[in-house]
Scaffold this active site. Structure first.
Site, PDB file in Angstrom:
ATOM      1  N   THR A  70       2.708   5.655  -5.252  1.00  0.00           N
ATOM      2  CA  THR A  70       3.379   5.413  -3.987  1.00  0.00           C
ATOM      3  C   THR A  70       2.603   6.066  -2.870  1.00  0.00           C
ATOM      4  OG1 THR A  70       5.535   5.490  -2.907  1.00  0.00           O
ATOM      5  CG2 THR A  70       4.779   7.492  -3.945  1.00  0.00           C
ATOM      6  N   ALA A 118      11.436   7.020  -9.482  1.00  0.00           N
ATOM      7  CA  ALA A 118      12.383   6.355  -8.588  1.00  0.00           C
ATOM      8  C   ALA A 118      13.815   6.763  -8.886  1.00  0.00           C
ATOM      9  CB  ALA A 118      12.230   4.839  -8.719  1.00  0.00           C
TER      10      ALA A 118
END
Lengths: 323, 253
Positions: A70, A118
């Site tokens: 990310t 996540a």
């Protein structure tokens, strides 16, 4: 699997003492109030050891793969905080999603970003939202960003070493102004003006650091955030999808834009330079409405814009010299 | 009829009383008087000091204590219970500072103290704290003075002026008659001393005054300063009495 767990199982660890009156909680009310929720850990003698073998990539018993790729960034400036994130989720070499929401809206004036696992980020930040709301109800005032980030850091610290993966930035505007904190699952909690987190963070820093200035105006700041994420997605395989930008202002946060990174508009930066002219030569700006474009190399320092313009357009020099 | 319901704390009487809590309030009424007055930009705490016995060191008998840099507390009732409660409150103040990176608000710590007092009215094998407290201070980054009171039942509320302990009813009535909004610092101090003089017959040496102003400024008045105020009050009283007496001058013809 049972046999595997049983290898570690002896007795259940007791994590909390009974809150007897005679024993006395001895003024630990604040600690309890701000303490972590009771949570199941593996019922074995050494839950940390057990979880480490499963989640640590380098160990033999590696079973649970956490999604890590990310790029997220946030920086504070005179008009608040800009938060920009990508939206790709990868599992190894497989792109699981290009449309992940990596900015978690904890409440209308607090934002959290997601980097690392996540599920970990989403769960803990939602729980943080619950605790912040309880604080508001009890104390009849909004929680400060320092307190909210501290709550989160204290919530995850007991799980240190157990395989949580969370690198998040908590940001908001409270009564001390715009604030930005970085909290991660190793227990760090840092305060600063500028952070970038994730596998693409180094690429984002490369664009963010030279362009950052506390005195940036809002549009320039939004553009800087957007461009930094774009360039990180260009080079980092774990980042991509689209760029989501938020702006945290005095009354709360505002969602600015979602731009697809596969469209190379962001590669070449076009920035209206009217604002710089206004600051350096107000008389000039009022009589001539200039809109100049400069390539990214020439945008290195906003402060030197005037000198750069003068160098690039000598004809302007005659006019500006008078001011 | 009352005696059968007043032994255990956790038993209601048929008419809805918790007798142990009410007896705790009685214990409070036996304690020395404490008065709190909130002015416009300061708040004053005054306590009646028990006469120090000859061999006792007066410095170790303190009735006004600091809970944190910006919060002060006075109590009435059992001193030992107060000591325990003050310790808990002090720990809570620091614990809050650690978790939230901000000092406690006056309301928060009052709510905590009241919560502890309430906890001890709803457990087995314990008795309620035999103290009422007056808590004064300023919230962080705020200039409005605050005064709160708690009692053994766990109730707390904010006050403009209040008294606890011996003869608190008389003193409270006096305060009701004489308190105005937006008192200046001198007026608040004078009102506190005046109200305490209703209870304390022996004068300045048995009165202790603490004043708290915005910005964590705390003053403990020395005995001679209190004495000066007491003398001023007595002067004013004499003047007022003289005016009330039938005049030697004017006569109605």
């Amino acid at each position: 699997m049972d046999a595997y767990v049983n290898a570690f199982r002896t007795t259940l660890p007791t994590w909390f003492d009974e809150n007897g009156i005679a024993g006395g909680s001895f003024g630990l009310e604040a600690a309890e109030e701000f303490a972590m929720p009771a949570f199941d850990v593996p019922a074995c003698n050494n839950p940390v050891g057990f979880l480490k073998t499963i989640t640590d990539e380098s160990s033999e018993g590696y079973r649970i793969k956490i999604q890590h790729g990310t790029t997220t960034l946030a920086f504070s400036f005179k008009d608040g905080v800009i938060v920009a994130v990508d939206s790709r989720a990868t599992a190894g070499g497989y792109i699981a999603s290009q449309t992940v929401k990596k900015v978690i809206e904890i409440n209308p004036y607090l934002l959290g970003t997601m980097a690392g696992g996540a599920a970990d980020c989403q769960y803990w930040e939602r729980d943080l939202g619950r605790r912040c709301r309880l604080y508001e109800l009890k104390n009849k005032e909004l929680i400060s960003v320092a307190a909210a980030s501290k709550l989160l850091a204290n919530m995850v610290y007991p799980y240190k070493g157990m395989g949580l993966s969370m690198g998040t930035m908590i940001t908001g505007w409270d009564k001390t102004g715009p604030n930005l904190f970085y909290v991660d699952s190793d227990g760090s909690r840092l305060k600063s003006n500028l952070f970038s987190v994730g596998s693409g963070s180094t690429f984002a820093y490369g664009v963010l650091d030279p362009g950052y200035d506390y005195e940036l105006d809002v549009n320039a700041a939004i553009d800087l955030g957007r461009r930094s994420i774009y360039h990180a997605t260009y080079r980092d395989a774990g980042s991509g999808g689209s760029v989501n930008v938020y702006h945290v202002k005095e009354g709360g946060w505002e969602f600015i834009s979602c731009d697809d990174t596969s469209i190379p508009d962001l590669h070449i930066c076009i920035l209206p330079f009217k604002v710089y002219l206004d600051q350096s030569a107000p008389q000039l700006a009022s009589c001539h409405k200039f809109e100049l474009s400069l390539s990214i190399k020439e945008l290195l320092r906003g402060r030197h814009a005037k000198q750069l313009i003068l160098a690039a357009w000598p004809s302007l020099y005659q006019i500006v010299q008078g001011f | 009829m009352t005696s059968s319901y007043d032994r255990a704390l956790t038993v209601f009487s048929p008419d809805g009383h918790l007798f142990q809590v009410e007896y705790a309030l009685e214990a409070v009424r036996k304690g020395t008087c404490a008065v709190g007055v909130r002015g416009q930009d300061c708040v004053v705490l005054g306590v009646e000091k028990k006469s120090v016995l000859k061999l006792q060191d007066p410095r170790t008998v303190r009735k006004i204590v600091m809970l944190d840099d910006h919060i002060c507390m006075a109590f009435a009732g059992l001193s030992a219970d107060a000591r325990v409660l003050v310790n808990k409150a002090r720990i809570e103040c620091q614990s809050y500072r650690l978790s939230v990176e901000d000092p406690v608000t006056v309301e928060y710590i009052t709510r905590y103290i009241a919560g502890v007092q309430q906890k001890y009215t709803q457990s087995g094998g314990v008795r309620p704290f035999g103290i009422s407290t007056l808590i004064i201070g300023f919230d962080p980054h705020d200039k409005t003075p605050k005064l709160y009171q708690t009692d053994p039942s766990g109730i707390y509320s904010a006050w403009k002026a209040n008294a606890i302990g011996r003869s608190s009813k008389t003193v409270r009535e006096f305060l009701e008659k004489n308190h105005k909004d937006d008192l200046s610092k001198e007026e608040s101090i004078k009102l506190t001393v005046k109200s305490l003089l209703e209870v304390v017959q022996t004068g300045a040496k048995n009165i202790e005054i603490t004043i708290m102003s915005a910005g964590n400024i705390i003053e403990n008045l020395k005995v001679d300063e209190v004495d000066k105020i007491v003398k001023e009050i007595e002067e004013e009283k004499k003047e007022a009495d003289k005016k009330k007496k039938p005049g030697t001058g004017a006569s109605i013809q």
